[in-house]
Structure formats: structure tokens, C-alpha cells
Design a protein around this motif. Structure first.
Motif, PDB file in Angstrom:
ATOM      1  N   SER A  81       0.816  -1.211   0.000  1.00 19.75           N
ATOM      2  CA  SER A  81       0.000   0.000   0.000  1.00 19.75           C
ATOM      3  C   SER A  81       0.849   1.260   0.000  1.00 19.75           C
ATOM      4  O   SER A  81       1.579   1.534   0.954  1.00 19.75           O
TER       5      SER A  81
ATOM      6  N   TYR B 192      -0.802   4.043  -0.300  1.00 21.41           N
ATOM      7  CA  TYR B 192      -1.823   5.009   0.090  1.00 21.41           C
ATOM      8  C   TYR B 192      -1.231   5.926   1.163  1.00 21.41           C
ATOM      9  O   TYR B 192      -0.577   5.427   2.081  1.00 21.41           O
TER      10      TYR B 192
ATOM     11  N   GLY C 216      -1.733   6.880   3.956  1.00 23.69           N
ATOM     12  CA  GLY C 216      -2.291   6.636   5.275  1.00 23.69           C
ATOM     13  C   GLY C 216      -3.720   6.189   5.226  1.00 23.69           C
ATOM     14  O   GLY C 216      -4.530   6.900   4.695  1.00 23.69           O
ATOM     15  N   PRO C 217      -4.018   5.011   5.850  1.00 24.92           N
ATOM     16  CA  PRO C 217      -3.038   4.050   6.334  1.00 24.92           C
ATOM     17  C   PRO C 217      -2.261   3.444   5.171  1.00 24.92           C
ATOM     18  O   PRO C 217      -2.843   3.095   4.149  1.00 24.92           O
ATOM     19  N   SER C 218      -0.964   3.398   5.372  1.00 17.59           N
ATOM     20  CA  SER C 218      -0.119   2.821   4.338  1.00 17.59           C
ATOM     21  C   SER C 218       0.473   1.551   4.912  1.00 17.59           C
ATOM     22  O   SER C 218      -0.078   0.934   5.820  1.00 17.59           O
ATOM     23  N   ARG C 219       1.616   1.171   4.430  1.00 17.90           N
ATOM     24  CA  ARG C 219       2.288  -0.037   4.868  1.00 17.90           C
ATOM     25  C   ARG C 219       2.507  -0.006   6.384  1.00 17.90           C
ATOM     26  O   ARG C 219       2.937   0.996   6.928  1.00 17.90           O
TER      27      ARG C 219
ATOM     28  N   GLN D 218      -1.199   5.868  11.819  1.00 17.26           N
ATOM     29  CA  GLN D 218      -1.317   5.042  10.602  1.00 17.26           C
ATOM     30  C   GLN D 218      -0.614   5.670   9.391  1.00 17.26           C
ATOM     31  O   GLN D 218      -0.752   5.172   8.283  1.00 17.26           O
TER      32      GLN D 218
END
Lengths: 350, 350
Positions: A3, A5, A7-10, A185
Motif C-alpha cells: 500500500s 496510500y 495513510g493508512p499505508s504499509r 497510521q
């Protein structure tokens, strides 16, 4: 699925192991008024100060989310006036949320490519100056030095800073402001459900002076509970424990900062060489180090998202007014070199 | 360590495995606006309704804690008047928290051994009737049938029920009231950091009529977000996923209820045969099914606590005015038969 993204990411790979430890140690069953909890809470606060270089006289609080921090500030630190400097969706939301409680909440919008000039920012009426340090929606940032200057020009005002998607990713100059908040996150690489609020002695003094005591999360109440490393209501105990474990493994923020900045520079250089895509923000002085939005035509963006998904990569969707014209890449510390390379491999065709 | 603390108590052994699954499935990195989150949220709500027999037209919300629920009720459902029926520390706290926001919050205290008489409970002025179904501090309960009667006598009032330490442990008649709330670290057997609030159509209607929109957790805002299975702010996504997994494994509350009641009856029979210790509450009609407080002289209680600790058992400390004269035994579903036997083995010498 990797991810990217913002947040939330890895999350850190160690999390399941830490949860197993928490279960074996009985951490998931400890009472939030117990010595065992207070020891974890105290150690977490101490590690946060060490790793992030937070002044020792600042107070750290646990909240449920950054949104709750907006409300705590509005309820416990703003009496009427607040000034909201923003150029994106999250700064605007902070203004809107505050305005519901205080009609004196004033919007001070600025451009995405604009570097703020502190000399032009004067707020004669006392109040709280609210700055979104890292605007997650468009990948811009207000540098710490600028925040410091604003505070220096307004020593009697409180300066509150939303660092939701930058704290623990880059070095922040905490002395430059009175209130900082973030969510775990994002750059902390932890599962969602825990916010952090960090207050200067001046902020604590102001909250004691205002003495708002109507809410369970009134800052005076939170401050008195934190003298015993506790919270007014039951916190996310497991989340705090996981934060402690991740901080134990972390290096000092200066080292993380260097890596984050180098990686962001790599991203910008890489994107600038592409034909069909480019960084959304071109002014290097205001580019975020932790969120990299990418712009291009709609077909290209769609093509990239589909390709990424096929390769088990999740990109951040565009947000707010940049919804359809961008995707976003999180540049968070938990992401691995090989994961970044994998994404670059896909993007180099564009 | 086996925790008999009445919340957080024992968590299900499956939790670390579920966290591992969450990590592998990428649940810890999903965005709370994504389809993946909405699917988990929808399924969790659906399972809650199935397992706990919650009417299909009731709305379920995620909160950060039960304390937050007190505030949501005070902000979004009480305009001035509320009536707080309590005989212990948590009911009293609910009244105190509400009184900070509404001067019309009225205390209606009653005795620990007293069975409330609904005929004598009349509240002519419209408002919210607040009942602590299970008082965690002293192990008493207000039976569902009595709550139903109070609601029947006051169809225009809203009835709000604190079921923090009983929901998911005993069968509650949700139709008997308009608002129910609980925390997952009690009978649900999950780590702390997630609250649940369950509202009747009448409660939702009232919140829409009052239309309080000043806070991020205003009930109207929460209701509109929940139509998409979402929350206004970032929730404890992992906590919601773990709740879903635990509910998938759960039987219907009627079966759990039978076991909980049988176990509580065993505890009372066992304690009644002891010489140095006894149940704190002697009136069987008001004894809690999920929290069993035990009284005795100070030396005996201290001796027992020390012995329990040596055997890796954590008992609940006394709370509030019963702090020094009781310890408490959680009678929560996640506790195992052999663990209860182990504790009884220690207590049978007293």
C-alpha cells in the motif's frame, strides 16, 4: 498488496509478532489504570521524545484520532479567534470543524505553489494560528522554519500544527509551535486507531487559564491524567504498546529524515523524466517530503492504477479537488526499497 | 497471567492469529473510506445484529470508548433534562459527565440491594432516562424486563442504557430501550480501544430533530456516515476486523447467556459456602451475571490477592466506595472452565 496510500499505508512487518508478544505478556488484558499500563505509557512517551527530538517539557497525549485533536484544540484552547492557513482539503476541514464551535474561526487560504511569506502574515487579535504542516490532499508542506518565524512574530498567540502525515517521517522543530498532532497510521507505520497530541508548556498554561472542563477530553483533565501516564477514557492500549515496540526499533528522526528526503528527491527526479506523468506540485520549496501526488491525463492515470493493482500495488487515490487529476504515492518510512523499485518499474513506461 | 479483571479481562486466544491474517490480507493498511473497509464494517454490523439479536431497524455505530458514548448522548440526544438511575460509581460518573454539559441532568440514586419499582419511577418532564444496566463497580444489574417497563411507561422519553460490562455476555432486550452502548474489552473478549453504540429508530429521529451538528461525533453526522458503513473520523480498523472475526466464531447470545448465568449461579453457590468471604450483593434479583464482587475482611482479601498473583491470576480490585472491602471476579465468556476451577481451588480455603 503493497500500500502506497498516504495513510493508512504499509505497516511494519513486525506488528503480528509484537501482537503475539502482547498476548503472551497479557498486555491485551491490562487495565488502563494499572501500573503495567502506566509503565508502557511512560516508556512510549519517553521514546517519542527521544526518537523525535521533542523538548522534555512538552506533554504528549494519546487521542483516538487527529479529528479528535481538532476538537480538543477548539474546545480547550480557542476561546473565539483562530486563523487557519491552508491550501488543501484537510486544512480546510480543520477550519470548518472549528467554525462549528467558534464563529471567529478565520480562513487564510493560499495557493498550492505559493511559499508563504511570514512578514505578510500578521494576526493582531490574539488567538490560535492553525497550520497544516503537511497537506495530505495535495502533497504540499509548510517548512518548520516558516512555522518558527510565524511563532516568533506572534509570541502571545498559540501555534497549532497538523502534522498528521509527516510526523515520524521528517524532523519537525517542535519548539517552533505549541501544539502538534498526528495519527499513527501514516509515517509511524502502525494500524489506525490512535492519535498523538503534543503540547508546549505555553499551551498547557493556556488550557489551565481557559479551564474548559465540560468534556471528557478537556485538555485540563487530560493533563491531570497524564501526570500518571493515563487518559480520561479507555485508550487503545494495544495500539500504544505497538507504538512503543516500533519506537524501540526506530532510529533517531534525523536519520529517518535524511532517508525520507533522499527518497522524495528520487521520486521527483524520476517523475520529472516521465513524459505522460509529472509531480502535481512543481515548486520544490513547498513540495511535501512524505506525500508525492502525481498528475497526468485521466486515461494515463487510470491505466497506471490498473497496472499497479495487477502488480499488487495500491496507489493513493486523488483527494478533494485533485481527485480525478492525480494519484498519490506515500513516501513513508515503513515502505521498502524494493517496493519503491517495483512501483518505479511500472511507472517508467509513462 | 489469567485476568479475572472485569474489563479488560481475558481476550480470546485466537486474537494473535487473526492479527496475522489481518496483516496478510492487508487489513491493517486499508483506508477507512475504501470498499474493503465498508465490507468489513457492514459484515460486523450484520453479525452483531445476528449474534446479539439486535432489531434490524436499529443503527450500530463504532466509537472510541463508552465514555465517548456518554458525551455523544449528552451532545446529540439531551437538550436539557436527563434522569440518571444509579447505585454505583459508573452510573454516578455518567451523571457527572452529563451535568457538565446540561444543568438539567438529575441524579436518581438507589440502594445496592434495592430492586427498582418501575411504578414509582415517573419522569413527567420529557428527557433521556439513563440506566446503568450492569454496574461494574458493585456487580449489580437492572434486569431488561425492568428497563422495558420503564420505557413502556415513558414512550415519549428516550431510554439510554450503559451495558458496558454485560453486552455480549448476557441476552439484552434491545427493543426495551433506545440507546445501548458497550466496550469490546469486556464481554466481547477483545483488546481495548473500541466502543459500540446501538440506536433505535426513535433515537435517530430525535437526533435528526435536535440536529446538533457542532461536533465531529454529532449523531446526525455519524448516522449519515453509517449509511456507507463509515465513521466521521479514522476508526480502530483492526479492532473492528478482530470484532468481526470473534463474532464469526460466536454462538447466538442465547447460548452464551445460559452459560454465563449458570457460571454466575455456580459462583454465588460456591461463595455462599465460604466462611471468610461472601458475595457483596445478597439480593439475587439484582446480582450482576457478568461481574461478581466478593467481600471479606481486609486481611483475607489481601491474602487472597497475594495467593492469586502467585498462581498467575489477576483479580479485579475493588472500585469506588467498595475499593478496600471487595475484590471482583469477571464472569466473561472468554474465560475458560479450567481457569475458573483454578481460581475456585484457591478460594475454597477461605
Amino acid at each position: 498488496m503493497i500500500s502506497f496510500y498516504p495513510g493508512p499505508s504499509r505497516v511494519h512487518d513486525e506488528i503480528p509478532g509484537y501482537v503475539q508478544d502482547a498476548h503472551e505478556l497479557g498486555v491485551m488484558s491490562i487495565n488502563h489504570r494499572s501500573d503495567a499500563f502506566m509503565a508502557i505509557s511512560e516508556r512510549t512517551v519517553s521514546l517519542l521524545k527521544q526518537r523525535l527530538n521533542i523538548p522534555s517539557d512538552y506533554t504528549i497525549f494519546y487521542t483516538s484520532s487527529a479529528t479528535e485533536c481538532w476538537e480538543i484544540i477548539a474546545q480547550s484552547l480557542i476561546t473565539d479567534k483562530s486563523y487557519h492557513l491552508y491550501n488543501g482539503a484537510f486544512g480546510q476541514k480543520w477550519h470548518e470543524y472549528t467554525q462549528r464551535l467558534h464563529s471567529g474561526a478565520t480562513a487564510v487560504p493560499f495557493g498550492v505553489e505559493e511559499k508563504l511569506d511570514p512578514a505578510k502574515l500578521t494576526f493582531p487579535e490574539e488567538g490560535v494560528i492553525c497550520i497544516t504542516q503537511n497537506e495530505t490532499s495535495n502533497g504540499t508542506q509548510v517548512p518548520s522554519a516558516l512555522i518558527k518565524r510565524i511563532k516568533k512574530n506572534h509570541p502571545q498567540h498559540l501555534v497549532a500544527v497538523d502534522a498528521v502525515s509527516s510526523m515520524a517521517g521528517i524532523a519537525l522543530d517542535f519548539k517552533a509551535a505549541d501544539v502538534w498532532f498526528a495519527s499513527v497510521q501514516k509515517c509511524f507505520g502502525l494500524p489506525a486507531g490512535l492519535g498523538l497530541m503534543i503540547c508546549s508548556p505555553q499551551a498547557i498554561e493556556r488550557s489551565n487559564h481557559i479551564a474548559e472542563k465540560d468534556h471528557y477530553n478537556s485538555l485540563t483533565f487530560m493533563t491531570s491524567m497524564m501526570t500518571r501516564w493515563q487518559t480520561p477514557c479507555t485508550p487503545n492500549v494495544l495500539g500504544i504498546y505497538l507504538l512503543m515496540r516500533v519506537l524501540e526499533d526506530s532510529e533517531n528522526i534525523k536519520d529517518t529524515h535524511e532517508k525520507t528526503v533522499a527518497r522524495q528527491e528520487d521520486w521527483i527526479a524520476f517523475l520529472s523524466e516521465r513524459k505522460k506523468i509529472a509531480p502535481l506540485v512543481s515548486n520544490g520549496a513547498v513540495q511535501s517530503h512524505t506525500v508525492v501526488p502525481v498528475t497526468g491525463d485521466a486515461d494515463t492515470l487510470q491505466h497506471i492504477k490498473t497496472l499497479a493493482k495487477k502488480n499488487d500495488i495500491l496507489l493513493g487515490e486523488g483527494y478533494g479537488e485533485w481527485k480525478s487529476t492525480t494519484f498519490r504515492i506515500a513516501n513513508f518510512p515503513a515502505l521498502k526499497k524494493k517496493e519503491i523499485k517495483k512501483l518505479m518499474k511500472i511507472l517508467e513506461k509513462f
